[in-house]
Motif scaffolding. Structure first.
Motif, PDB file in Angstrom:
ATOM      1  N   MET B  70     -11.042   6.649  32.577  1.00 13.41           N
ATOM      2  CA  MET B  70     -10.789   8.068  32.341  1.00 13.41           C
ATOM      3  C   MET B  70     -11.970   8.908  32.844  1.00 13.41           C
ATOM      4  O   MET B  70     -13.113   8.630  32.520  1.00 13.41           O
ATOM      5  CB  MET B  70     -10.564   8.322  30.853  1.00 13.41           C
ATOM      6  N   GLU B  71     -11.649   9.923  33.656  1.00 13.89           N
ATOM      7  CA  GLU B  71     -12.713  10.792  34.170  1.00 13.89           C
ATOM      8  C   GLU B  71     -12.702  12.148  33.482  1.00 13.89           C
ATOM      9  O   GLU B  71     -13.738  12.673  33.107  1.00 13.89           O
ATOM     10  CB  GLU B  71     -12.563  10.963  35.681  1.00 13.89           C
ATOM     11  N   ARG B  72     -11.515  12.704  33.350  1.00 16.62           N
ATOM     12  CA  ARG B  72     -11.419  13.945  32.565  1.00 16.62           C
ATOM     13  C   ARG B  72     -10.478  13.668  31.405  1.00 16.62           C
ATOM     14  O   ARG B  72      -9.422  13.054  31.579  1.00 16.62           O
ATOM     15  CB  ARG B  72     -10.931  15.112  33.428  1.00 16.62           C
ATOM     16  N   ILE B  73     -10.895  14.119  30.229  1.00 15.57           N
ATOM     17  CA  ILE B  73     -10.221  13.732  28.989  1.00 15.57           C
ATOM     18  C   ILE B  73      -9.988  14.969  28.120  1.00 15.57           C
ATOM     19  O   ILE B  73     -10.895  15.794  27.965  1.00 15.57           O
ATOM     20  CB  ILE B  73     -11.109  12.737  28.204  1.00 15.57           C
ATOM     21  N   TRP B  74      -8.778  15.068  27.588  1.00 13.14           N
ATOM     22  CA  TRP B  74      -8.503  16.162  26.651  1.00 13.14           C
ATOM     23  C   TRP B  74      -7.905  15.589  25.369  1.00 13.14           C
ATOM     24  O   TRP B  74      -7.067  14.686  25.419  1.00 13.14           O
ATOM     25  CB  TRP B  74      -7.498  17.149  27.243  1.00 13.14           C
ATOM     26  N   LEU B  75      -8.328  16.144  24.242  1.00 12.44           N
ATOM     27  CA  LEU B  75      -7.740  15.793  22.949  1.00 12.44           C
ATOM     28  C   LEU B  75      -7.150  17.080  22.378  1.00 12.44           C
ATOM     29  O   LEU B  75      -7.879  18.048  22.137  1.00 12.44           O
ATOM     30  CB  LEU B  75      -8.815  15.231  22.017  1.00 12.44           C
ATOM     31  N   ASN B  76      -5.844  17.120  22.223  1.00  6.85           N
ATOM     32  CA  ASN B  76      -5.158  18.356  21.841  1.00  6.85           C
ATOM     33  C   ASN B  76      -5.628  19.530  22.712  1.00  6.85           C
ATOM     34  O   ASN B  76      -5.918  20.621  22.214  1.00  6.85           O
ATOM     35  CB  ASN B  76      -5.388  18.675  20.366  1.00  6.85           C
ATOM     36  N   ARG B 122      -4.969  13.056  26.528  1.00  4.34           N
ATOM     37  CA  ARG B 122      -4.505  13.199  27.912  1.00  4.34           C
ATOM     38  C   ARG B 122      -5.716  12.944  28.797  1.00  4.34           C
ATOM     39  O   ARG B 122      -6.801  13.447  28.507  1.00  4.34           O
ATOM     40  CB  ARG B 122      -3.986  14.623  28.099  1.00  4.34           C
ATOM     41  N   ALA B 123      -5.560  12.111  29.813  1.00  5.16           N
ATOM     42  CA  ALA B 123      -6.710  11.818  30.670  1.00  5.16           C
ATOM     43  C   ALA B 123      -6.269  11.605  32.100  1.00  5.16           C
ATOM     44  O   ALA B 123      -5.118  11.225  32.366  1.00  5.16           O
ATOM     45  CB  ALA B 123      -7.440  10.579  30.161  1.00  5.16           C
ATOM     46  N   THR B 124      -7.187  11.871  33.033  1.00  5.08           N
ATOM     47  CA  THR B 124      -6.894  11.651  34.451  1.00  5.08           C
ATOM     48  C   THR B 124      -8.036  10.857  35.086  1.00  5.08           C
ATOM     49  O   THR B 124      -9.143  10.803  34.553  1.00  5.08           O
ATOM     50  CB  THR B 124      -6.756  12.990  35.216  1.00  5.08           C
ATOM     51  N   LEU B 140      -2.558   9.583  19.266  1.00  5.61           N
ATOM     52  CA  LEU B 140      -3.438   8.663  18.566  1.00  5.61           C
ATOM     53  C   LEU B 140      -3.762   9.156  17.163  1.00  5.61           C
ATOM     54  O   LEU B 140      -3.959  10.353  16.950  1.00  5.61           O
ATOM     55  CB  LEU B 140      -4.763   8.520  19.329  1.00  5.61           C
ATOM     56  N   MET B 141      -3.820   8.201  16.251  1.00  7.85           N
ATOM     57  CA  MET B 141      -4.349   8.489  14.919  1.00  7.85           C
ATOM     58  C   MET B 141      -5.749   7.872  14.857  1.00  7.85           C
ATOM     59  O   MET B 141      -6.082   7.011  15.675  1.00  7.85           O
ATOM     60  CB  MET B 141      -3.475   7.835  13.842  1.00  7.85           C
TER      61      MET B 141
END
Lengths: 129, 501
Positions: B70-76, B122-124, B140-141
């Motif tokens: 994962m290079e760019r990562i978003w959580l909500n 979400r990741a790219t 994910l929890m």
């Protein structure tokens, strides 16, 4: 009882509050008002037993009227008793008890909204009837 | 007399440890004396609960199939730092959501995980031979993660300067809402309950010290970032596991006009091993003083209005220039007390033991300001010295002619001593047209309340004035209030042509 009066554009410059006082004979306390050339909003305090009378008269004069059952409302689940609201309130609605718990004296509230912005935990809001 | 850490832990294990909170300690020492308190008290518990922006958590998500680096990562929709390879990320508390801005941020992601809610990952990636996958979305929890370790670079400030505002405008800061004309005072910290106020010389708090962090047992890593104990502003870097935390002591928040932050409950049990520890823990609010700082001055060196103690601040009002000003806190004393009380319960019940540092924390250093190799541009670097002025006694027609020439949209108005008294724009000229007969000279229609700047003001500050007042030009004045130049939005554009950076 507190009423929020909103004047819309088409009533223009009609002196609605003055007219309602004159017609009903009820002495109204204007606690906060924002009125410009096209529209306006005023928070008024009227005796509980004459609330309906004033409300109906104002409506007939073309204003929209909302009854504020409550002043500011505190969500106890969100509040952490930080006190960010205490010193921004112009009416000293908020205080801390000896245990550091936030106490709200909503009777004093004039719905200025300063505390709503100041609350970091989104625990304060307004509820209309 | 000294008391060994071994003896204290033995008493904790036996359920015989005598524990008091830092709020109770001054009375104990007043009652029993220093030596008596050393005999009688084994552990003093401290606590604070307030906004701690410099917080966050390392997360490991486990590997997907096919795997992704994962290079760019978003959580909500809140971006997390992904520069630590494969399926690790660091979610920072103050990072705002890409879609909901200040309403939701990293702090909320952390709070949602702790509260047992599902969070969308979400990741790219660009894809590699070993990690071919280019994108992933999943829910994910907290229990789905291999690790969720809170590591807060700067928590538990020893104390914090109080804030007020001398300007005529309400300020929305990380110290909360500051009303104009010193309308209120805002402060943070629990005073005598603050962990580091009870060990200002770092004699018992250091790397390896057990602590209460967000309801979980954790440990002090070492000094925090911006640690400045020489000036009385020590900080700690701390860690604990998210899975053992409670939403009671970890709360996301939004400071209006500033952004997202995280309220954390932090407490440290202090082993009472010698008389120096007793004396340190007997500290009272009137002995802890801070500067009351004017946030109206947008500079790193904000002026100090006066010194105040936590006793002054907790009293609910502070005197400024002969007037009583309401003071209120941003941190919660009630929850700070809860932290200290719960920590006392942990020690009494043997849930945690105390320990001496495995590595000491420097107790004298001072943080220094940023070394700037390129001076921030000043108004004087980009202002336009070709100023068209007009005297207040000139006819409005003369002002209209100057405006029509098209060289400027704003004409500063001066009096017969050359001082700035107003500004006139086409809008003001229109007033003369609307009210014929009422106005004949510039003075009659000009705007008197002029927002100005000075040549040595940083451009960023001047640009904020333009934005806040929704105007497009500022007269640049000298100390005699003579107009020496104008600063317009066009001048700001010069910065981007690279001449001044």
């Amino acid at each position: 009882m507190k009423l929020m009066i909103t004047f819309s554009k088409k009533e223009g410059r009609k002196p609605i509050i003055a007219q309602a006082v004159k017609d009903t004979g009820v002495l109204i306390n204007v606690e906060r008002a924002f009125i410009d050339s096209s529209e306006g909003e005023a928070l008024i305090d009227v005796p509980d037993d004459q609330c309906t009378l004033v409300r109906e008269r104002m409506k007939a004069l073309g204003a929209s009227v909302r009854v504020l059952e409550h002043g500011i409302t505190l969500d106890e689940d969100e509040c952490v008793d930080c006190g960010a609201c205490v010193s921004v309130c112009p009416r000293e609605v908020f205080s801390m008890d000896a245990g550091g718990k936030l106490v709200v004296d909503e009777e004093r509230c004039v719905i200025c909204g300063k505390c709503i912005k100041a609350c970091p935990h989104r625990a304060l809001s307004l509820k209309f009837e | 007399m000294e008391k060994s850490i071994g003896l204290i832990n033995e008493r904790i294990r036996d359920g015989n440890a005598r524990v008091v909170t830092a709020e109770e300690m001054p009375a104990v020492v007043a009652d029993l004396g220093v030596e008596g308190a050393l005999t009688e008290v084994d552990v003093v518990t401290t606590g604070t609960f307030g906004a701690m922006c410099s917080s966050g958590a390392f997360l490991n998500f486990g590997h997907a199939d096919p795997p992704i680096r994962m290079e760019r990562i978003w959580l909500n929709d809140v971006e997390a730092y992904g520069g630590i390879a494969a399926v690790d990320a660091y979610i920072g508390a103050t990072q705002p959501s890409d879609t909901r801005e200040a309403d939701y941020g990293g702090a909320h992601v952390i709070e949602d995980f702790i509260a047992g809610k599902a969070v969308e990952l979400r990741a790219t990636s660009h894809g590699t031979d070993c990690y071919p996958r280019q994108s992933i979305t999943t829910e994910l929890m907290l229990e789905d993660l291999n690790q969720a370790i809170m590591v807060n670079p700067r928590n538990a400030y020893q104390r914090y300067n109080a804030a007020t505002n001398s300007t005529d405008r309400t300020l929305y800061t990380y110290m909360g809402t500051l009303l104009p004309h010193h309308g209120n005072v805002s402060y943070s910290g629990a005073g005598l309950l603050n962990p580091l106020s009870n060990d200002p010389d770092f004699s018992v708090i250091g790397s390896g010290t057990p602590l209460f962090l967000g309801g979980a047992p954790g440990v002090v890593i070492g000094e925090g970032t911006q640690h400045s104990p020489g000036g009385g502003f020590g900080t700690l870097m701390v860690t604990a596991e998210l899975s053992r935390m409670s939403p009671e002591y970890v709360r996301a928040a939004t400071m209006y006009g500033y952004g997202v932050t995280l309220y954390m409950g932090v407490g440290i049990p202090i082993p009472v091993i010698n008389e120096q520890v007793v004396r340190n823990c007997a500290v009272t609010d009137d002995q802890i003083s801070v500067d009351l700082v004017d946030y109206g001055i947008p500079s790193r060196n904000r002026p100090t209005v006066r010194k105040v103690t936590y006793a002054d601040l907790k009293s609910g009002s502070v005197e400024i220039d002969g007037e009583e000003v309401r003071a209120s806190s941003l941190s919660s004393l009630r929850r700070a007390r809860q932290v200290a009380a719960e920590l006392a319960e942990w020690v009494t019940s043997g849930k945690i033991e105390v320990a001496l540092p495995t590595r000491p924390i420097n107790s004298t250093k001072k943080a220094h300001p940023m070394h700037e190799t390129i001076r921030a541009p000043r108004v004087g670097d980009i202002m336009d010295r070709r100023v068209i002025r007009i005297a207040e006694t000139e006819e409005i027609r003369a002002a209209a002619k100057k405006l029509l020439k098209g060289e400027t949209n704003h004409i500063p108005v001066i009096n017969d001593e050359d001082r700035l008294v107003g500004i006139i724009t086409t809008y003001d000229i229109s007033k003369a047209v609307v009210w014929p007969g009422k106005a004949s000279v510039v003075r009659d229609v000009m705007t008197r309340d002029v927002i100005t700047t000075t040549p040595d003001e940083p451009v960023d500050i001047a640009a904020r004035k333009l934005e806040q007042h929704n105007i497009s030009a500022l007269p640049v004045v000298d100390d005699q209030r003579r107009v020496i130049a104008m600063l317009t939005a066009i001048d700001l554009g010069k910065l981007f042509r690279g001449k001044h950076r």
